[in-house]
Design an enzyme around this catalytic site. Structure first.
Site, PDB file in Angstrom:
ATOM      1  N   ARG A 121       0.714  -1.046   0.037  1.00 27.69           N
ATOM      2  CA  ARG A 121       0.000   0.082   0.003  1.00 27.69           C
ATOM      3  C   ARG A 121       1.015   1.258  -0.080  1.00 27.69           C
ATOM      4  NH1 ARG A 121      -4.842   0.165   4.088  1.00 27.69           N
ATOM      5  NH2 ARG A 121      -5.374   1.696   2.670  1.00 27.69           N
ATOM      6  N   CYS A 122       2.103   1.103   0.152  1.00 21.72           N
ATOM      7  CA  CYS A 122       2.937   2.215   0.017  1.00 21.72           C
ATOM      8  C   CYS A 122       3.611   2.454  -1.144  1.00 21.72           C
ATOM      9  CB  CYS A 122       3.961   1.952   1.413  1.00 21.72           C
ATOM     10  SG  CYS A 122       5.499   3.040   1.147  1.00 21.72           S
ATOM     11  N   SER A 123       3.587   3.914  -1.407  1.00 19.41           N
ATOM     12  CA  SER A 123       4.259   3.958  -3.000  1.00 19.41           C
ATOM     13  C   SER A 123       5.727   4.085  -2.883  1.00 19.41           C
ATOM     14  CB  SER A 123       3.639   5.417  -3.237  1.00 19.41           C
ATOM     15  OG  SER A 123       4.246   6.196  -2.631  1.00 19.41           O
TER      16      SER A 123
ATOM     17  N   ARG B 141       6.481   0.222  -3.064  1.00 17.83           N
ATOM     18  CA  ARG B 141       6.326  -0.233  -4.677  1.00 17.83           C
ATOM     19  C   ARG B 141       7.309   0.183  -5.611  1.00 17.83           C
ATOM     20  NH1 ARG B 141       0.863   1.408  -3.344  1.00 17.83           N
ATOM     21  NH2 ARG B 141       1.146   3.436  -4.678  1.00 17.83           N
TER      22      ARG B 141
END
Length: 115
Positions: A9-11, A14
């Protein structure tokens, strides 16, 4: 073997995942929110970081602020993460002998340069 401690969920996490895939590196993903690290595992991981243990903590999170620790010890930081895995900074790449926090995500590439 490289391990990416990852929160999908963390950019930034990712981005780090994408960097590793682009480099064609063999690594495994550890979704630490689904499978939290034990206190012993966190102590071992913290020992491999170049940064101090407080760098491993997401200090802007509500759970951290609720603890109201003015000058937290290494042990208090690790216990907080063990109790609230969401507090662990991400992304984090661990090579087994050294670990790097991916802030910015490109920082993880330093482990690849040393290999």
């Amino acid at each position: 073997m490289l391990t990416l401690y990852h929160n999908p969920r963390c950019s930034k996490s990712r981005e780090a995942l994408n960097l590793l895939e682009t480099q064609g590196v063999d690594f495994r993903i550890h979704r630490y929110l689904e499978t939290p690290l034990s206190l012993d595992e966190l102590q071992s991981l913290a020992a491999r970081l170049d940064d101090d243990t407080l760098a491993l903590v997401r200090t802007n999170e509500m759970e951290w602020k609720a603890l109201r620790l003015a000058a937290p010890s290494e042990q208090q930081c690790l216990e907080a993460i063990a109790q609230h895995p969401r507090l662990m900074q991400r992304p984090l790449l661990d090579r087994g002998d050294r670990a790097v926090i991916g802030r910015p995500p490109e920082a993880i590439l330093s482990l690849l340069d040393e290999a």
